[in-house]
Write an enzyme that holds these catalytic residues in place. Sequence first.
Site, PDB file in Angstrom:
ATOM      1  N   VAL A 111      36.339  48.735  42.984  1.00 20.49           N
ATOM      2  CA  VAL A 111      36.177  47.604  43.918  1.00 20.49           C
ATOM      3  C   VAL A 111      34.706  47.405  44.243  1.00 20.49           C
ATOM      4  O   VAL A 111      34.368  46.690  45.177  1.00 20.49           O
ATOM      5  CB  VAL A 111      36.998  47.871  45.199  1.00 20.49           C
ATOM      6  CG1 VAL A 111      38.486  47.928  44.893  1.00 20.49           C
ATOM      7  CG2 VAL A 111      36.526  49.122  45.930  1.00 20.49           C
TER       8      VAL A 111
ATOM      9  N   HIS B 171      42.132  46.053  41.367  1.00 23.00           N
ATOM     10  CA  HIS B 171      42.352  46.531  42.743  1.00 23.00           C
ATOM     11  C   HIS B 171      41.493  45.801  43.766  1.00 23.00           C
ATOM     12  O   HIS B 171      41.294  46.275  44.885  1.00 23.00           O
ATOM     13  CB  HIS B 171      42.107  48.049  42.799  1.00 23.00           C
ATOM     14  CG  HIS B 171      43.085  48.821  41.972  1.00 23.00           C
ATOM     15  ND1 HIS B 171      42.871  50.133  41.620  1.00 23.00           N
ATOM     16  CD2 HIS B 171      44.259  48.469  41.418  1.00 23.00           C
ATOM     17  CE1 HIS B 171      43.889  50.550  40.877  1.00 23.00           C
ATOM     18  NE2 HIS B 171      44.740  49.578  40.733  1.00 23.00           N
TER      19      HIS B 171
END
Length: 261
Positions: free
Chosen positions: A108, A124
């Site tokens: 991320v 994600h």
Amino acid sequence: MDHRPLNLPDALLAALRQARRAVVLTGAGISAESGVPTFRDAQTGLWASFKPEELATPDAFRRNPKLVWEWYAWRRQRVGSVAPNPGHAALVEIEHRVPEFTLVTQNVDGLHKRAGSRRVIELHGNISRTKCFKEDVLVGQWNETGEVPPRCPRCGSWLRPDVVWFGETLPPEAFAAAEQATADCDLFLCVGTSAVVYPAAGLPFTALRAGATVVEVNPEATPLTAHATHALRGPSAQVLPALVRAAWGPIPSSPARGTHS
Ligand code: BV8
């Protein structure tokens, strides 16, 4: 001059040179040499007593939204103070060399895009984006009232990072695109992941079922190692540039790249 410090079998180099459709799956390990701690690494400071998977859940947020928001703020600050490393750069080079290329990341941190990767699927999410906890829509601006977490300007609910927490489903279109590219690929690189978090950890096995050459890059063994066509033991910021150099020769320093071979 032979650039191959690592044992890079000819079959592996041939697979790279002949690849038409490549998929790369990355995990926290590719950002480790940039200074971003992996999920495995013990957390430091304030967060030392917390396991990431304990904080990265909707329940943890409901229990203590301030704590979870501040954890992401700390990670955002960390990520903002580091730079992509030669491992990220080598994947940009592979993207320039293989006709069809898809980078699927569990990270991320946004470092792949900062390195110049173009076709990136963030499975994600990304901690630089924020969304409303209740409405699940992206929020770009909000009133900084000093409240932590800040509130959604529309419904007044808490704001949260635009990441996928444990127990939450992945963005369907992102996972479908990752699965499709993997089912069609002829080369699959699995870099810096412990390959235990699902459904991402299932992708290398989808590639194996598709008959692709599957290459793992990781200093440690994982549940994938025994199944991989080639398992390269070492840190990705060293292994990936060496792989690119061995397959295609020295990496051009300037953007004057070779066109798709
Ligand atoms: C879901 C975002 C529907 C947030 C993350 C099937 C079986 C078992 C469990 C499940 C299953 N299906 C679903 C589950 C539950 C769960 C899961 O998989 N649990 C695991 C723990 C068993 N999955 C989910 O909840 C997913 N949602 O399936 O929804 C559902 C729901 C419930 C039940 C059924 C179905 C959502 C998963 C996504 C969660 N969000 N991140 C945030 O970042 O804060 S996951 C997060 O953890 C990362 O994104 C990443 O995916 C994972 C960490 O793994 P890695 O990235 O691999 O990092 P790690 O630290 O573990 O390892 C680093 C590796 O790098 C090591 O191998 C190390 O050796 C290596 N390394 C170190 N240095 C280097 C290096 N490699 C190269 N170079 C170096 N220098």
